[in-house]
Design a protein around this motif. Structure first.
Motif, PDB file in Angstrom:
ATOM      1  N   PHE A  29       1.760  -2.899  33.121  1.00 37.57           N
ATOM      2  CA  PHE A  29       3.195  -2.980  32.817  1.00 37.57           C
ATOM      3  C   PHE A  29       4.000  -2.618  34.069  1.00 37.57           C
ATOM      4  O   PHE A  29       4.962  -3.291  34.437  1.00 37.57           O
TER       5      PHE A  29
ATOM      6  N   THR B 153      12.316   3.062  25.776  1.00 40.42           N
ATOM      7  CA  THR B 153      11.588   4.257  26.201  1.00 40.42           C
ATOM      8  C   THR B 153      11.946   5.441  25.329  1.00 40.42           C
ATOM      9  O   THR B 153      11.082   6.224  24.930  1.00 40.42           O
TER      10      THR B 153
ATOM     11  N   ILE C  14      10.164   5.168  22.066  1.00 40.64           N
ATOM     12  CA  ILE C  14       8.747   5.494  22.190  1.00 40.64           C
ATOM     13  C   ILE C  14       8.547   6.998  22.211  1.00 40.64           C
ATOM     14  O   ILE C  14       7.655   7.538  21.541  1.00 40.64           O
TER      15      ILE C  14
ATOM     16  N   LEU D 126       0.966  -7.955  25.741  1.00 45.97           N
ATOM     17  CA  LEU D 126       1.658  -6.801  25.173  1.00 45.97           C
ATOM     18  C   LEU D 126       1.252  -6.637  23.714  1.00 45.97           C
ATOM     19  O   LEU D 126       1.314  -7.562  22.929  1.00 45.97           O
TER      20      LEU D 126
ATOM     21  N   LEU E 205       0.306  -0.685  24.509  1.00 42.94           N
ATOM     22  CA  LEU E 205       1.400   0.256  24.729  1.00 42.94           C
ATOM     23  C   LEU E 205       0.912   1.688  24.581  1.00 42.94           C
ATOM     24  O   LEU E 205       1.269   2.578  25.359  1.00 42.94           O
ATOM     25  N   THR E 206       0.076   1.933  23.580  1.00 44.74           N
ATOM     26  CA  THR E 206      -0.475   3.266  23.363  1.00 44.74           C
ATOM     27  C   THR E 206      -1.340   3.705  24.545  1.00 44.74           C
ATOM     28  O   THR E 206      -1.255   4.846  25.006  1.00 44.74           O
TER      29      THR E 206
ATOM     30  N   HIS F 213      -1.165   2.686  27.635  1.00 45.59           N
ATOM     31  CA  HIS F 213      -0.325   2.948  28.799  1.00 45.59           C
ATOM     32  C   HIS F 213       0.358   4.310  28.700  1.00 45.59           C
ATOM     33  O   HIS F 213       0.456   5.043  29.684  1.00 45.59           O
TER      34      HIS F 213
ATOM     35  N   GLU G 151       9.111  -4.907  20.193  1.00 43.05           N
ATOM     36  CA  GLU G 151       8.766  -6.115  20.923  1.00 43.05           C
ATOM     37  C   GLU G 151       9.996  -6.951  21.217  1.00 43.05           C
ATOM     38  O   GLU G 151      10.089  -7.603  22.252  1.00 43.05           O
TER      39      GLU G 151
ATOM     40  N   TYR H 181      11.478  -4.747  24.153  1.00 38.46           N
ATOM     41  CA  TYR H 181      10.664  -4.219  25.243  1.00 38.46           C
ATOM     42  C   TYR H 181      10.168  -5.337  26.152  1.00 38.46           C
ATOM     43  O   TYR H 181       9.523  -6.269  25.713  1.00 38.46           O
TER      44      TYR H 181
END
Length: 331
Positions: free
Chosen positions: A29, A203, A206, A270, A275-276, A278, A315, A318
């Motif tokens: 990413f 962000t 998250i 993606l 995502l987790t 990363h 999604e 992001y």
């Protein structure tokens, strides 16, 4: 920068090695976001870099530094891209015979996994590699020793968590949250104007999910609630206005170019799982330091499930991330 060594900056290294949850395997990413600004960096070098001045001196080495290089491989790609463009500038100016040698200084905290970094150096590279351990909040290089300094996904990390966040009597006490930008910010940070801010960026969402997972685990007795209340991510993303004020206050640089980039193309592959991974690659170290290592698998399993429930919303917003692209020239 100051060479004051009275306080030691806190260190938050990315996951080391090259395993499943390593930063090496989970940083594409960041690479995609870096690729977005590559053309802008190329343009600035072509327009602003004075290679004639450099070639007129006895200096035969062009020195670059990546501040916050982590463990690769992104740093190698970026440094080579910059060198390629600098070489093109020499050639376009008819200075191919004055082409310098290149030395790259890879900088990160002393706790960074430099073993993995240097073990993965490209075998055929056009630069000499040097490691510079230490915080870039402190003095790292001799004066006037660098020609080009680069940093990506590093400046948002604070050297130290502001004490006000941990003070129950402070208006900035961040009870129940892991990131103060997720709530009302009334914190005064040196050099940053105080104000009220609520994050609505992906962000922030998250980090909210991560905080909710920790709160749930505290309610179930897996961790102590007080641990959650005293845990904060030492991250602050300054606005263009704030960055302008900081540069002007510093007085050592001119802002040559500044803009917000909002990459439209999403990262290939993606997914909630990606995502987790990363997030874990970047935050496992600081979380383990505060809560211990036993909760890590459970925490990120919960995070994956919680954010997957709202992944369609994430999604839609992001991409590789809104970035502040800024070029400074030494006065």
């Amino acid at each position: 920068m100051s060479n004051n060594t009275d306080t030691v900056p806190e260190s938050y290294p990315m996951n080391s090695g090259d395993g499943t949850n390593s930063y090496t395997k989970n940083s594409y990413f960041q690479r995609a976001a870096t690729n977005v600004v590559k053309a802008k960096i190329d343009d600035v070098i072509a327009e602003k870099l004075d290679v004639k001045k450099n070639s007129s001196t006895s200096e035969s080495t062009f020195r670059l530094a990546d501040l916050g290089c982590s463990v690769g491989p992104n740093t190698f790609l970026t440094m080579q891209n910059i060198i390629d463009v600098v070489q093109q500038k020499y050639q376009s100016q008819g200075l191919a015979s004055h082409m310098p040698e290149f030395q790259v200084f890879f900088n990160d905290h002393v706790s960074n996994d430099f073993n993995t970094l240097f073990a993965s150096l490209p075998p055929r590279r056009s630069f000499f590699a040097t490691g510079v351990p230490g915080s870039f909040h402190d003095w790292l290089f001799p004066e006037s020793s660098l020609h080009f300094v680069y940093s990506s996904y590093a400046l948002q990390w604070l050297s130290k968590l502001p004490e006000e966040l941990l003070n129950k009597n402070s208006a900035a006490w961040n009870k129940g949250r892991v990131h103060y930008a997720s709530g009302l910010m009334v914190l005064i940070i040196p050099g940053i104007p105080n104000g009220i801010h609520r994050s609505s960026a992906p962000t922030g969402m998250i980090f909210d999910f991560l905080g909710l997972c920790l709160i749930d685990m505290a309610k179930e007795g897996l961790i102590i609630e007080a641990q959650v209340n005293t845990f904060n991510l030492p991250v602050y993303v300054a606005s263009p206005k704030e960055m302008t004020q900081l540069v002007e206050t510093n007085g050592c640089f001119n802002i040559e170019r500044m803009e917000i980039t909002q990459p439209g193309a999403r990262v290939d592959g993606l997914s909630g799982q990606a995502l987790t991974k990363h997030l874990r690659a970047g935050l496992e170290g600081i979380i383990s330091k505060h809560f211990g290592t036993k909760i890590i698998d459970e925490l990120f399993d919960r995070f994956s499930k919680k954010q997957q429930e709202s992944f369609n919303l994430l999604e839609s917003k992001y991409n590789v991330g809104t970035q502040l692209f800024m070029v400074l020239k030494r006065i």
